[in-house]
Each structure stands twice: as C-alpha cells, then as structure tokens.
Scaffold this motif. Structure first.
Motif, PDB file in Angstrom:
ATOM      1  N   ILE A  82     -20.804 -17.727 -38.036  1.00 46.22           N
ATOM      2  CA  ILE A  82     -21.946 -18.219 -37.257  1.00 46.22           C
ATOM      3  C   ILE A  82     -21.986 -17.549 -35.894  1.00 46.22           C
ATOM      4  O   ILE A  82     -23.045 -17.127 -35.423  1.00 46.22           O
ATOM      5  CB  ILE A  82     -21.869 -19.747 -37.100  1.00 46.22           C
ATOM      6  CG1 ILE A  82     -21.992 -20.434 -38.457  1.00 46.22           C
ATOM      7  CG2 ILE A  82     -22.982 -20.246 -36.172  1.00 46.22           C
ATOM      8  CD1 ILE A  82     -21.661 -21.914 -38.431  1.00 46.22           C
ATOM      9  N   GLY A  83     -20.835 -17.438 -35.226  1.00 45.71           N
ATOM     10  CA  GLY A  83     -20.810 -16.871 -33.884  1.00 45.71           C
ATOM     11  C   GLY A  83     -21.299 -15.440 -33.828  1.00 45.71           C
ATOM     12  O   GLY A  83     -22.195 -15.102 -33.040  1.00 45.71           O
ATOM     13  N   TRP A  84     -20.746 -14.589 -34.697  1.00 47.42           N
ATOM     14  CA  TRP A  84     -21.146 -13.191 -34.671  1.00 47.42           C
ATOM     15  C   TRP A  84     -22.546 -12.993 -35.235  1.00 47.42           C
ATOM     16  O   TRP A  84     -23.314 -12.151 -34.745  1.00 47.42           O
ATOM     17  CB  TRP A  84     -20.134 -12.342 -35.426  1.00 47.42           C
ATOM     18  CG  TRP A  84     -18.869 -12.168 -34.657  1.00 47.42           C
ATOM     19  CD1 TRP A  84     -17.650 -12.711 -34.934  1.00 47.42           C
ATOM     20  CD2 TRP A  84     -18.708 -11.431 -33.445  1.00 47.42           C
ATOM     21  NE1 TRP A  84     -16.746 -12.364 -33.974  1.00 47.42           N
ATOM     22  CE2 TRP A  84     -17.356 -11.572 -33.048  1.00 47.42           C
ATOM     23  CE3 TRP A  84     -19.567 -10.672 -32.651  1.00 47.42           C
ATOM     24  CZ2 TRP A  84     -16.847 -10.977 -31.896  1.00 47.42           C
ATOM     25  CZ3 TRP A  84     -19.061 -10.078 -31.498  1.00 47.42           C
ATOM     26  CH2 TRP A  84     -17.726 -10.227 -31.132  1.00 47.42           C
ATOM     27  N   GLY A  85     -22.906 -13.788 -36.238  1.00 42.90           N
ATOM     28  CA  GLY A  85     -24.263 -13.691 -36.775  1.00 42.90           C
ATOM     29  C   GLY A  85     -25.304 -14.099 -35.758  1.00 42.90           C
ATOM     30  O   GLY A  85     -26.344 -13.438 -35.597  1.00 42.90           O
ATOM     31  N   ALA A  86     -25.040 -15.188 -35.030  1.00 43.28           N
ATOM     32  CA  ALA A  86     -25.982 -15.643 -34.008  1.00 43.28           C
ATOM     33  C   ALA A  86     -26.070 -14.640 -32.864  1.00 43.28           C
ATOM     34  O   ALA A  86     -27.156 -14.392 -32.321  1.00 43.28           O
ATOM     35  CB  ALA A  86     -25.567 -17.013 -33.489  1.00 43.28           C
ATOM     36  N   ALA A  87     -24.931 -14.045 -32.488  1.00 45.75           N
ATOM     37  CA  ALA A  87     -24.955 -13.031 -31.424  1.00 45.75           C
ATOM     38  C   ALA A  87     -25.833 -11.850 -31.827  1.00 45.75           C
ATOM     39  O   ALA A  87     -26.607 -11.322 -31.008  1.00 45.75           O
ATOM     40  CB  ALA A  87     -23.536 -12.559 -31.128  1.00 45.75           C
ATOM     41  N   ARG A  88     -25.741 -11.451 -33.070  1.00 53.81           N
ATOM     42  CA  ARG A  88     -26.575 -10.347 -33.563  1.00 53.81           C
ATOM     43  C   ARG A  88     -28.051 -10.712 -33.474  1.00 53.81           C
ATOM     44  O   ARG A  88     -28.884  -9.887 -33.041  1.00 53.81           O
ATOM     45  CB  ARG A  88     -26.188 -10.025 -35.008  1.00 53.81           C
ATOM     46  CG  ARG A  88     -27.050  -8.975 -35.682  1.00 53.81           C
ATOM     47  CD  ARG A  88     -26.538  -8.703 -37.092  1.00 53.81           C
ATOM     48  NE  ARG A  88     -27.421  -7.799 -37.802  1.00 53.81           N
ATOM     49  CZ  ARG A  88     -28.490  -8.164 -38.514  1.00 53.81           C
ATOM     50  NH1 ARG A  88     -28.827  -9.452 -38.580  1.00 53.81           N
ATOM     51  NH2 ARG A  88     -29.219  -7.269 -39.128  1.00 53.81           N
ATOM     52  N   GLU A  89     -28.398 -11.946 -33.870  1.00 50.87           N
ATOM     53  CA  GLU A  89     -29.798 -12.357 -33.825  1.00 50.87           C
ATOM     54  C   GLU A  89     -30.311 -12.450 -32.395  1.00 50.87           C
ATOM     55  O   GLU A  89     -31.450 -12.071 -32.103  1.00 50.87           O
ATOM     56  CB  GLU A  89     -29.963 -13.701 -34.543  1.00 50.87           C
ATOM     57  CG  GLU A  89     -29.671 -13.668 -36.030  1.00 50.87           C
ATOM     58  CD  GLU A  89     -30.608 -12.745 -36.789  1.00 50.87           C
ATOM     59  OE1 GLU A  89     -31.789 -12.627 -36.402  1.00 50.87           O
ATOM     60  OE2 GLU A  89     -30.153 -12.134 -37.780  1.00 50.87           O
ATOM     61  N   VAL A  90     -29.488 -12.963 -31.495  1.00 51.76           N
ATOM     62  CA  VAL A  90     -29.884 -13.046 -30.085  1.00 51.76           C
ATOM     63  C   VAL A  90     -30.129 -11.644 -29.527  1.00 51.76           C
ATOM     64  O   VAL A  90     -31.105 -11.392 -28.821  1.00 51.76           O
ATOM     65  CB  VAL A  90     -28.805 -13.775 -29.266  1.00 51.76           C
ATOM     66  CG1 VAL A  90     -29.059 -13.607 -27.759  1.00 51.76           C
ATOM     67  CG2 VAL A  90     -28.773 -15.252 -29.629  1.00 51.76           C
ATOM     68  N   GLN A  91     -29.211 -10.706 -29.853  1.00 51.00           N
ATOM     69  CA  GLN A  91     -29.352  -9.327 -29.377  1.00 51.00           C
ATOM     70  C   GLN A  91     -30.632  -8.689 -29.918  1.00 51.00           C
ATOM     71  O   GLN A  91     -31.320  -7.951 -29.206  1.00 51.00           O
ATOM     72  CB  GLN A  91     -28.143  -8.509 -29.810  1.00 51.00           C
ATOM     73  CG  GLN A  91     -27.868  -7.301 -28.944  1.00 51.00           C
ATOM     74  CD  GLN A  91     -27.004  -7.659 -27.753  1.00 51.00           C
ATOM     75  OE1 GLN A  91     -25.879  -8.053 -27.899  1.00 51.00           O
ATOM     76  NE2 GLN A  91     -27.550  -7.505 -26.558  1.00 51.00           N
ATOM     77  N   ARG A  92     -30.978  -8.980 -31.162  1.00 53.27           N
ATOM     78  CA  ARG A  92     -32.219  -8.456 -31.736  1.00 53.27           C
ATOM     79  C   ARG A  92     -33.436  -9.024 -31.021  1.00 53.27           C
ATOM     80  O   ARG A  92     -34.417  -8.324 -30.807  1.00 53.27           O
ATOM     81  CB  ARG A  92     -32.299  -8.819 -33.218  1.00 53.27           C
ATOM     82  CG  ARG A  92     -31.403  -8.018 -34.135  1.00 53.27           C
ATOM     83  CD  ARG A  92     -31.485  -8.518 -35.565  1.00 53.27           C
ATOM     84  NE  ARG A  92     -32.858  -8.558 -36.050  1.00 53.27           N
ATOM     85  CZ  ARG A  92     -33.245  -9.151 -37.173  1.00 53.27           C
ATOM     86  NH1 ARG A  92     -32.342  -9.786 -37.906  1.00 53.27           N
ATOM     87  NH2 ARG A  92     -34.492  -9.129 -37.560  1.00 53.27           N
ATOM     88  N   GLU A  93     -33.355 -10.289 -30.651  1.00 53.05           N
ATOM     89  CA  GLU A  93     -34.496 -10.954 -30.039  1.00 53.05           C
ATOM     90  C   GLU A  93     -34.699 -10.539 -28.582  1.00 53.05           C
ATOM     91  O   GLU A  93     -35.833 -10.410 -28.115  1.00 53.05           O
ATOM     92  CB  GLU A  93     -34.290 -12.472 -30.119  1.00 53.05           C
ATOM     93  CG  GLU A  93     -35.557 -13.271 -29.880  1.00 53.05           C
ATOM     94  CD  GLU A  93     -35.371 -14.730 -30.219  1.00 53.05           C
ATOM     95  OE1 GLU A  93     -35.960 -15.567 -29.526  1.00 53.05           O
ATOM     96  OE2 GLU A  93     -34.650 -15.042 -31.185  1.00 53.05           O
TER      97      GLU A  93
END
Length: 248
Positions: free
Chosen positions: A171-182
């Motif tokens: 969850i942590g790394w996946g969410a970080a990736r999504e935040v970076q994309r956004e």
C-alpha cells in the motif's frame, strides 16, 4: 497427529498477490473504501502477524499485554476513558485527532469485518492483528502524519518497518506511485522512504502499554520512542496534499 488436531492448528494464510493488486486498484479509485485496505492486508500478511505476536511474548511488557488481552477498540471508543487524558498528552492529541475526523475504532473494525468473520476470532494471533488495527490512528498521532493520501502512505510504510507485513509495504509504495503520478512536485517516494526508515529506527510499538502511553506528554513519548520528525512530508504544502484524489 489426528485429523481433528490438524484441522484445529492455526496456519498463516498464503500470500495472494493478485487479490492484493485488484483490491489496490479499487482503493485508488476510492480512497475512502477502507475495506480494500484490509483485503490487501489479509492477502499479504503471511506469517508476519504470528511472528509479531511471538515477538510480543518475548518482551516483559508485551507479554503482560498479551496476557491481559485487552480489546483496545473498546477503550478507545469510551468517551469517559478518553476524557481522562490531560492537555498535551498523547491521549489528548488522539482524542482531538479522531473528533476532528469523526473516526471511531469500531468503525474501523466494521470495515475489517467486511473481509471475513475471522476478524473477531478468539485466538491470540488474531487478537494481535486487531491490536495493530486499533493502534493505527494512535500511530498517526505519534508520527505526525495526517490522513491525506500521502500521510496514509507514510504511516503504512512506517507500519511495514514495525511489523514486516507486506501488505503495508504494498500500500505504501503503491500509494506513493499514485501520488507522484497525480502531482509530480510532491516528493512522495522520498516521504514514504523516510517514514519507513523512521519505523526502523523507532522502538517497537506493538507491544507497548497503550494506556500508559496515552497518559504521557506527546513530545516526551516521541523522544522516548525515538520517533523522528517527518521533515519530507512536513515540507509539502497542505494545499497540495488537499488536492490529492488517488483516482485512476
């Protein structure tokens, strides 16, 4: 070993990465769908919860807590119990945190129950998993991360370092990736990595006496537990964090 004894034996669940991936995509589309967090945790917990419980038994205070086997959700949802904690304490900060957001420990438990009935099983390892669930918002208060998308990602990265549960890392790394994309201006990966490192450096939190902890001054508790300031996260403007939707 008899067939009955074999049936009754507690076994860690197998890893289910595809289940975790599907649940994460649902979570990306709706950050408020907390049940998907528990689905990911169930799918990727493996033997980490049993190992954490055994680690708890290996410490004096952890062993005492395991013997008492208090259900923290019951205490944390008791207004009279929470009112005992004076200004400046961890308990007062936690009380303010949940009142500002309308959170309850039982509400989180209800989300977990959507995944399966074993959440309420009377087994010590399952009790330990409930304990990890119920201290999540206390860890928000202790670490200084708020409940925006990046703050949640940081708390679960911290939690992975504390527990070894792969669900937290996913969850942590996946969410970080999504935040970076956004929003590419937000250093999401650096913030999450720092949170993970802080979790490694901190004292082990699952086995603490939480009633005593909540009565302790917040800054004193942070110093005693070696909880470091989240400088990368704190440097991100709140206005930028407020725009995050985590939607695909």
């Amino acid at each position: 070993m008899t067939a009955t004894a074999d049936f009754d034996r507690f076994r860690p669940p197998p890893l289910e990465p595809m289940t975790a991936f599907r649940a994460f995509r649902k979570l990306v589309r709706n950050k408020e769908d907390t049940a998907q967090v528990f689905e990911i945790m169930r799918a990727l917990s493996g033997g980490s919860i049993a190992r954490g419980y055994n680690r708890m038994l290996g410490t004096m205070e952890g062993g005492r807590q395991a013997f008492l086997r208090d259900e923290l959700a019951h205490r944390l949802d008791d207004p009279a119990w929470l009112a005992r904690f004076g200004p400046g304490t961890v308990g007062a900060a936690y009380r303010d945190f949940r009142e500002a957001r309308g959170f309850t420990a039982e509400g989180l438990a209800d989300e977990a129950r959507k995944i399966g009935p074993l959440v309420d099983a009377q087994h010590p390892v399952v009790w330990y998993s409930r304990r990890l669930r119920d201290v999540h918002d206390i860890w928000h208060v202790l670490t200084g991360y708020r409940t925006d998308a990046l703050g949640e990602a940081c708390v679960v990265a911290f939690s992975h370092a504390q527990t070894g549960n792969l669900g937290f890392a996913f969850i942590g790394w996946g969410a970080a990736r999504e935040v970076q994309r956004e929003n590419r201006s937000i250093p999401a990966r650096r913030a999450v990595l720092q949170a993970w490192r802080h979790g490694r450096a901190a004292r082990w939190l699952p086995g603490l006496d939480y009633e005593a902890l909540l009565a302790e001054p917040l800054e004193t508790a942070r110093a005693r537990l070696n909880l470091r300031a989240p400088t990368v996260y704190d440097a991100v403007p709140e206005a930028a964090l407020a725009t995050l939707k985590l939607r695909a």
